[in-house]
Enzyme design. Structure first.
Site, short mmCIF file in Angstrom:
data_model
loop_
_atom_site.label_atom_id
_atom_site.label_comp_id
_atom_site.label_asym_id
_atom_site.label_seq_id
_atom_site.Cartn_x
_atom_site.Cartn_y
_atom_site.Cartn_z
N CYS A 39 -5.88 1.26 3.57
CA CYS A 39 -4.69 0.72 4.25
C CYS A 39 -3.39 1.30 3.69
CB CYS A 39 -4.66 -0.80 4.14
SG CYS A 39 -4.48 -1.38 2.44
N CYS A 109 -8.42 -6.54 0.57
CA CYS A 109 -7.11 -6.92 0.01
C CYS A 109 -7.31 -7.67 -1.31
CB CYS A 109 -6.34 -7.75 1.01
SG CYS A 109 -6.41 -7.10 2.68
FE1 FES Z 1 -3.77 -3.46 2.65
FE2 FES Z 1 -4.27 -6.03 2.84
S1 FES Z 1 -4.18 -4.60 4.45
S2 FES Z 1 -3.89 -4.88 1.08
#
Ligand code: FES
Length: 140
Positions: A39, A109
């Protein structure tokens, strides 16, 4: 087109809005940065560790999502008063449970939060020239 909001539980939303131990720690014994390639989010973890290898306090800076802020915040609470060995044994599953559960697309996360903690512990041990067996036997 609007995106469906993720089904976060109230505990996560509360921790996201009022995170505990958010911010840089000036007198930290060690700090470590961890990133999640999937992400692109990043987090910095700070630990204050005493001579007996007990974590006196922890704080974090997160550029991640609500789930990352919530899990990082709870990790800083969980590790307070623990020895480095005890803190090392905290898993992302423990953290996910502590925040009351996460949507599965948000597991990473919490993994990022625990990864930053482990990185900080490993860095501290290296600084001190220590390599206890509990670190070597854990390849995560
Ligand atoms: Fe990257 Fe949650 S989407 S840490």
């Amino acid at each position: 087109m609007s995106r469906m909001p993720l089904p976060y539980n109230p505990k996560i939303l509360e921790l996201f809005k009022h995170p505990k131990n958010l911010g840089k720690m000036e007198d930290a014994s060690v700090s470590a940065v961890a990133g999640n390639p999937s992400c692109g989010d990043m987090i910095t973890f700070y630990l204050k560790i005493n001579d007996r290898h007990v974590i006196e306090k922890a704080s974090f800076e997160s550029y991640g999502c609500a789930a990352n802020i919530a899990t990082s915040s709870i990790v800083t609470e969980m590790v307070k008063g623990l020895t480095l060995e005890e803190a090392w044994k905290i898993s992302w599953k423990n953290v996910t449970e502590a925040v009351g559960g996460l949507p599965s697309v948000k597991f990473h996360c919490g993994i990022l939060a625990v990864g930053a903690l482990k990185r900080a512990i490993r860095k501290y041990l290296k600084q001190k020239g220590l390599s206890p067996s509990w670190v070597q036997s854990d390849l995560h």
